[in-house]
Motif scaffolding. Structure first.
Motif, PDB file in Angstrom:
ATOM      1  N   GLU A  52      33.708   8.667  30.051  1.00  0.00           N
ATOM      2  CA  GLU A  52      33.465  10.042  31.518  1.00  0.00           C
ATOM      3  C   GLU A  52      33.786   9.976  32.717  1.00  0.00           C
ATOM      4  O   GLU A  52      34.393  10.678  33.571  1.00  0.00           O
ATOM      5  N   THR A  53      33.467   9.059  33.314  1.00  0.00           N
ATOM      6  CA  THR A  53      33.904   7.758  34.765  1.00  0.00           C
ATOM      7  C   THR A  53      34.822   8.330  35.269  1.00  0.00           C
ATOM      8  O   THR A  53      36.022   8.541  36.380  1.00  0.00           O
ATOM      9  N   ALA A  54      35.667   7.489  34.104  1.00  0.00           N
ATOM     10  CA  ALA A  54      37.033   7.161  34.402  1.00  0.00           C
ATOM     11  C   ALA A  54      38.046   8.764  34.153  1.00  0.00           C
ATOM     12  O   ALA A  54      38.752   9.441  35.025  1.00  0.00           O
ATOM     13  N   ALA A  55      37.051   9.588  34.286  1.00  0.00           N
ATOM     14  CA  ALA A  55      38.101  11.375  33.319  1.00  0.00           C
ATOM     15  C   ALA A  55      37.438  11.881  34.383  1.00  0.00           C
ATOM     16  O   ALA A  55      38.222  12.336  34.869  1.00  0.00           O
ATOM     17  N   ARG A  56      36.380  11.545  35.114  1.00  0.00           N
ATOM     18  CA  ARG A  56      36.173  12.134  36.754  1.00  0.00           C
ATOM     19  C   ARG A  56      37.210  12.065  37.519  1.00  0.00           C
ATOM     20  O   ARG A  56      37.383  12.603  38.478  1.00  0.00           O
ATOM     21  N   LEU A  57      37.701  10.691  37.704  1.00  0.00           N
ATOM     22  CA  LEU A  57      38.209   9.907  38.612  1.00  0.00           C
ATOM     23  C   LEU A  57      40.077  10.390  38.440  1.00  0.00           C
ATOM     24  O   LEU A  57      40.430  10.838  39.205  1.00  0.00           O
ATOM     25  N   SER A  58      40.176  10.113  37.081  1.00  0.00           N
ATOM     26  CA  SER A  58      41.452  10.404  36.846  1.00  0.00           C
ATOM     27  C   SER A  58      42.101  12.142  37.286  1.00  0.00           C
ATOM     28  O   SER A  58      42.733  12.839  38.246  1.00  0.00           O
ATOM     29  N   ALA A  59      40.985  12.784  36.829  1.00  0.00           N
ATOM     30  CA  ALA A  59      40.685  14.184  37.263  1.00  0.00           C
ATOM     31  C   ALA A  59      40.679  15.343  39.026  1.00  0.00           C
ATOM     32  O   ALA A  59      41.512  15.453  39.651  1.00  0.00           O
ATOM     33  N   TYR A  60      40.225  13.954  39.737  1.00  0.00           N
ATOM     34  CA  TYR A  60      39.926  14.275  41.232  1.00  0.00           C
ATOM     35  C   TYR A  60      41.007  13.792  41.816  1.00  0.00           C
ATOM     36  O   TYR A  60      40.970  13.739  42.449  1.00  0.00           O
ATOM     37  N   LEU A  61      41.584  12.236  41.250  1.00  0.00           N
ATOM     38  CA  LEU A  61      42.228  11.708  41.945  1.00  0.00           C
ATOM     39  C   LEU A  61      44.085  12.783  41.108  1.00  0.00           C
ATOM     40  O   LEU A  61      44.924  12.350  41.671  1.00  0.00           O
ATOM     41  N   ASP A  62      44.033  13.392  40.746  1.00  0.00           N
ATOM     42  CA  ASP A  62      44.510  14.175  39.606  1.00  0.00           C
ATOM     43  C   ASP A  62      45.768  13.066  39.905  1.00  0.00           C
ATOM     44  O   ASP A  62      47.209  13.331  39.906  1.00  0.00           O
ATOM     45  N   VAL A  63      45.603  12.057  38.644  1.00  0.00           N
ATOM     46  CA  VAL A  63      46.432  11.020  37.703  1.00  0.00           C
ATOM     47  C   VAL A  63      46.115  11.064  36.240  1.00  0.00           C
ATOM     48  O   VAL A  63      45.094  11.686  35.975  1.00  0.00           O
ATOM     49  N   SER A  64      46.520  11.351  35.845  1.00  0.00           N
ATOM     50  CA  SER A  64      46.698  10.667  34.171  1.00  0.00           C
ATOM     51  C   SER A  64      45.706   9.349  33.840  1.00  0.00           C
ATOM     52  O   SER A  64      45.784   8.866  34.760  1.00  0.00           O
ATOM     53  N   LEU A  65      44.441   9.681  32.853  1.00  0.00           N
ATOM     54  CA  LEU A  65      43.886   8.708  32.903  1.00  0.00           C
ATOM     55  C   LEU A  65      45.333   7.563  32.612  1.00  0.00           C
ATOM     56  O   LEU A  65      44.551   6.125  32.565  1.00  0.00           O
TER      57      LEU A  65
END
Length: 97
Positions: A52-65
């Motif tokens: 979940e945290t990795a998904a939040r990071l990827s979304a916030y940073l606008d990069v793919s997981l």
């Protein structure tokens, strides 16, 4: 194929992307709901993020997981038929700012 994640590389990519967006650790932490010290721990590979945290990071940073976790741009399957990608895509969309 896939064996395990390189958390040092994950941390480097996280750090590089955060810096490219001119975000402090505190800015990023506030944006995804964690502490600034936790972002530092991730960047230094001292802690491991939950999915979940990795998904939040990827979304916030606008990069793919895929890129954040593995350093690659695409998943190894047809995205329209890949259940894991579809689930991750829905999860990351839920955390887009």
């Amino acid at each position: 194929m896939f064996t395990e994640l390189d958390y040092r590389a994950f941390g480097r990519r996280l750090h590089e992307r955060r810096r490219a967006l001119n975000l402090t650790q505190a800015n990023l932490a506030a944006g995804i709901g964690v502490s600034a010290s936790f972002i530092g721990h991730l960047e230094r590979a001292e802690k491991v993020p939950s999915l979940e945290t990795a998904a939040r990071l990827s979304a916030y940073l606008d990069v793919s997981l895929d890129w954040l976790a593995l350093g690659r741009k695409g998943a190894g399957c047809d995205r329209s038929r890949c259940p894991l990608y579809m689930d991750l895509a829905r999860l990351t969309q839920a955390y887009r700012p």
